[in-house]
Design an enzyme around this catalytic site. Structure first.
Site, mmCIF file in Angstrom:
data_model
loop_
_atom_site.group_PDB
_atom_site.id
_atom_site.type_symbol
_atom_site.label_atom_id
_atom_site.label_comp_id
_atom_site.label_asym_id
_atom_site.label_seq_id
_atom_site.Cartn_x
_atom_site.Cartn_y
_atom_site.Cartn_z
ATOM 1 N N ASP A 68 -14.021 -1.119 2.346
ATOM 2 C CA ASP A 68 -13.141 -1.239 3.518
ATOM 3 C C ASP A 68 -13.913 -0.660 4.700
ATOM 4 O O ASP A 68 -14.636 -1.379 5.388
ATOM 5 C CB ASP A 68 -11.827 -0.480 3.222
ATOM 6 C CG ASP A 68 -10.880 -0.357 4.411
ATOM 7 O OD1 ASP A 68 -9.758 0.123 4.206
ATOM 8 O OD2 ASP A 68 -11.261 -0.730 5.535
ATOM 9 N N ASP B 45 -6.973 3.298 -3.557
ATOM 10 C CA ASP B 45 -7.729 3.394 -2.301
ATOM 11 C C ASP B 45 -8.001 4.872 -2.029
ATOM 12 O O ASP B 45 -7.071 5.647 -1.846
ATOM 13 C CB ASP B 45 -6.927 2.779 -1.138
ATOM 14 C CG ASP B 45 -7.740 2.783 0.156
ATOM 15 O OD1 ASP B 45 -7.233 2.263 1.171
ATOM 16 O OD2 ASP B 45 -8.887 3.279 0.145
ATOM 17 N N GLU C 145 -10.916 1.160 -4.052
ATOM 18 C CA GLU C 145 -11.293 0.872 -2.674
ATOM 19 C C GLU C 145 -11.933 2.090 -2.026
ATOM 20 O O GLU C 145 -11.396 3.206 -2.103
ATOM 21 C CB GLU C 145 -10.041 0.464 -1.887
ATOM 22 C CG GLU C 145 -10.294 -0.017 -0.485
ATOM 23 C CD GLU C 145 -8.998 -0.344 0.246
ATOM 24 O OE1 GLU C 145 -7.931 -0.380 -0.385
ATOM 25 O OE2 GLU C 145 -9.077 -0.544 1.473
ATOM 26 N N LYS D 42 -1.122 -0.929 -4.386
ATOM 27 C CA LYS D 42 -2.259 -0.091 -3.983
ATOM 28 C C LYS D 42 -1.770 1.332 -3.844
ATOM 29 O O LYS D 42 -0.818 1.590 -3.096
ATOM 30 C CB LYS D 42 -2.820 -0.603 -2.660
ATOM 31 C CG LYS D 42 -3.824 0.316 -1.976
ATOM 32 C CD LYS D 42 -4.638 -0.430 -0.943
ATOM 33 C CE LYS D 42 -4.400 0.101 0.447
ATOM 34 N NZ LYS D 42 -5.312 -0.511 1.452
ATOM 35 N N SER E 204 0.874 -1.168 0.000
ATOM 36 C CA SER E 204 0.000 0.000 0.000
ATOM 37 C C SER E 204 0.915 1.222 0.000
ATOM 38 O O SER E 204 1.715 1.393 0.925
ATOM 39 C CB SER E 204 -0.871 0.010 1.254
ATOM 40 O OG SER E 204 -1.620 1.188 1.302
ATOM 41 N N LYS F 121 -10.437 -6.272 7.489
ATOM 42 C CA LYS F 121 -9.479 -5.882 8.531
ATOM 43 C C LYS F 121 -10.069 -6.414 9.837
ATOM 44 O O LYS F 121 -11.180 -6.026 10.230
ATOM 45 C CB LYS F 121 -9.324 -4.369 8.612
ATOM 46 C CG LYS F 121 -8.662 -3.766 7.384
ATOM 47 C CD LYS F 121 -8.550 -2.256 7.512
ATOM 48 C CE LYS F 121 -7.815 -1.665 6.339
ATOM 49 N NZ LYS F 121 -7.772 -0.185 6.400
ATOM 50 N N LYS G 249 -2.786 5.252 -2.892
ATOM 51 C CA LYS G 249 -3.770 6.139 -2.259
ATOM 52 C C LYS G 249 -4.113 7.244 -3.255
ATOM 53 O O LYS G 249 -3.208 7.802 -3.900
ATOM 54 C CB LYS G 249 -3.160 6.753 -0.991
ATOM 55 C CG LYS G 249 -2.911 5.756 0.103
ATOM 56 C CD LYS G 249 -4.205 5.213 0.607
ATOM 57 C CE LYS G 249 -3.958 4.147 1.661
ATOM 58 N NZ LYS G 249 -5.219 3.678 2.220
ATOM 59 N N GLY H 243 -4.487 -3.733 5.738
ATOM 60 C CA GLY H 243 -3.560 -3.435 6.839
ATOM 61 C C GLY H 243 -3.908 -2.125 7.515
ATOM 62 O O GLY H 243 -4.572 -1.270 6.934
HETATM 63 O O1 LIG Z 1 -0.811 -1.527 6.612
HETATM 64 C C1 LIG Z 1 -0.749 -1.152 5.428
HETATM 65 O O2 LIG Z 1 0.265 -1.134 4.729
HETATM 66 C C2 LIG Z 1 -1.996 -0.576 4.809
HETATM 67 C C3 LIG Z 1 -2.125 0.825 5.241
HETATM 68 C C4 LIG Z 1 -3.352 1.416 4.658
HETATM 69 O O3 LIG Z 1 -3.565 1.372 3.462
HETATM 70 C C5 LIG Z 1 -4.263 2.056 5.555
HETATM 71 C C6 LIG Z 1 -3.990 2.086 6.883
HETATM 72 C C7 LIG Z 1 -4.859 2.763 7.779
HETATM 73 C C8 LIG Z 1 -5.930 3.421 7.303
HETATM 74 C C9 LIG Z 1 -5.976 3.759 5.922
HETATM 75 O O4 LIG Z 1 -5.121 4.871 5.760
HETATM 76 C C10 LIG Z 1 -5.430 2.723 4.970
HETATM 77 C C11 LIG Z 1 -6.527 1.824 4.446
HETATM 78 O O5 LIG Z 1 -7.642 2.339 4.253
HETATM 79 O O6 LIG Z 1 -6.324 0.644 4.165
HETATM 80 MG MG LIG Z 2 -8.559 1.145 2.730
#
Ligand SMILES: O=C(O)CCC(=O)C1=CC=C[C@@H](O)[C@@H]1C(=O)O
Ligand SMILES: [Mg+2]
Length: 369
Positions: A240, A190, A215, A163, A137, A264, A165, A292
């Site tokens: 999510d 995402d 996402e 992934k 991510s 999650k 953002k 995650g």
């Molecule tokens: O743990 C990882 O590498 C994923 C991190 C990640 O994408 C996220 C972590 C916490 C909240 C969000 O920002 C985002 C998610 O939406 O998945």
């Molecule tokens: Mg997410």
């Protein structure tokens, strides 16, 4: 199984690099580490994924500590638990919400139960895989060129999915340039709820780039508008933040709000509920992956275990510890080799807590008996 002592630790680890999303920046990770010791002296471990601030959802480290200390821990300490499923199905059933707090202690009970029965947590959950595929991510970077450099580095390490953002102003041009540079990599976006239905035409531009999924484009608590958006997009929507329970997943599937779900464990209240959602999605041919929350090693170990279930068919976020931390709080740390992680076969989570590192990163701790 009786839990005779629970220890909560407020931990703080520094991320190797800031993690930028549409709702904020994380420079380091505060979280609660739960240690539960049974009457037989077996110790179960889990992490709460609640953040310091209520930006991902309404829970925080502080709200979790309160709910754990004043509600959940007293219930666990006076219960004789025959199976960890009882924790969410009976013991915590009357307590509303607070899913991450519930998951943190339920996960420690699951780990202790698996250890007492001499089973890996993966097997205790019904896992079938020996290895799991993982992706990365990638937060919002300084520039598109910087994003391309991160992708290049992770590609060389063999990660199976990328992934990115996105948010308004950092989306179509970014995806266009990345897809142009990497025509065939498994790519997804995402949005963390950064858009509304007014953005349908803008988001439809992303259909041109063969994304695996988009996402959580819309509100964190929506499934109705996502159904309207999914009807207009060819790209699968993955939910999510909107999915907190089996019931949310059932309604989202019924309405056609998504074609993929990111599980999650913390967001859905624990491993038992995650298993139920897994089975529902398997019956409805909705593929899953494990999201995650920038977990440290104990949380990553739980994610590896749940990802070993058969319907987790898409690479998740559980990349190696070294992408997040200078040093992790477990031995060995989580290592991904060519984008694959071996599922531990030893009892419980299969990773040992590193007490020296745990002590080093503990801000505050309290025992409950
Ligand atoms: O743990 C990882 O590498 C994923 C991190 C990640 O994408 C996220 C972590 C916490 C909240 C969000 O920002 C985002 C998610 O939406 O998945
Ligand atoms: Mg997410």
């Amino acid at each position: 199984m009786k839990i005779k002592k629970i220890t909560l630790r407020h931990m703080k680890l520094d991320l190797l690099s800031p993690f930028v999303t549409s709702f904020g920046v994380e420079y380091d990770k505060d979280f609660i580490l739960v240690e539960a010791v049974t009457e037989k002296g077996i110790t179960g471990w889990a992490e709460s994924v609640a953040m310091l601030d209520p930006l991902y959802n309404e829970e925080t480290v502080k709200t979790n500590w309160h709910i754990l200390e004043d509600y959940l821990i007293p219930i666990i300490l006076k219960s004789d638990i025959q199976h960890p499923d009882e924790v969410s199905e009976k013991l915590f059933k009357h307590i509303r919400g607070n899913y991450m707090a519930k998951a943190a202690i339920e996960g420690a009970v699951w780990d202790a139960y698996a250890k007492e029965t001499g089973t890996s947590l993966a097997k205790a959950l019904g896992g079938t895989k020996e290895k799991i595929e993982v992706g990365v991510s990638i937060g919002i970077q300084e520039s598109i060129e910087a994003t391309l450099s991160v992708i290049e580095a992770r590609l060389k390490e063999g990660y199976k999915r990328f992934k990115l953002k996105i948010k308004p102003g950092w989306d179509v041009e970014l995806i266009n340039k990345v897809r142009h540079a990497y025509p065939n990599i498994p790519l997804m976006a995402d949005a963390n709820s950064a858009y509304t239905l007014a953005d349908i035409d803008h988001l439809a531009q992303l259909d041109a780039y063969n994304l695996m999924m988009i996402e959580q484009p819309l509100a964190h608590n929506d499934i109705i508008d996502h159904a309207e958006l999914q009807a207009q997009l060819s790209t699968p929507i993955c939910l999510d933040e909107s999915i907190h329970s089996f019931e949310d997943a059932r309604k989202a599937i019924k309405l056609g709000s998504c074609k993929i779900i990111n599980i999650k464990v913390g967001r859905v209240g624990g491993l038992t509920e995650a298993k139920k959602i897994h089975d529902l999605c398997q019956e409805n041919e909705i593929p899953l992956w494990c999201g995650g929350m920038l977990e440290a090693g104990i949380g990553r170990a739980h994610n590896i275990a749940i990802t070993s279930l058969p319907n987790f068919v898409l690479p998740g976020d559980t990349a190696g510890s070294a992408l997040y931390w200078k040093e992790d709080i477990i031995n060995p740390e989580v290592i991904a080799i060519d984008g694959m992680i071996t599922v531990p076969e030893s009892p419980g989570i299969g990773f040992e807590p590193d007490f020296h590192k745990i002590e080093k990163y503990t801000l505050f701790m309290k025992d409950y008996k």
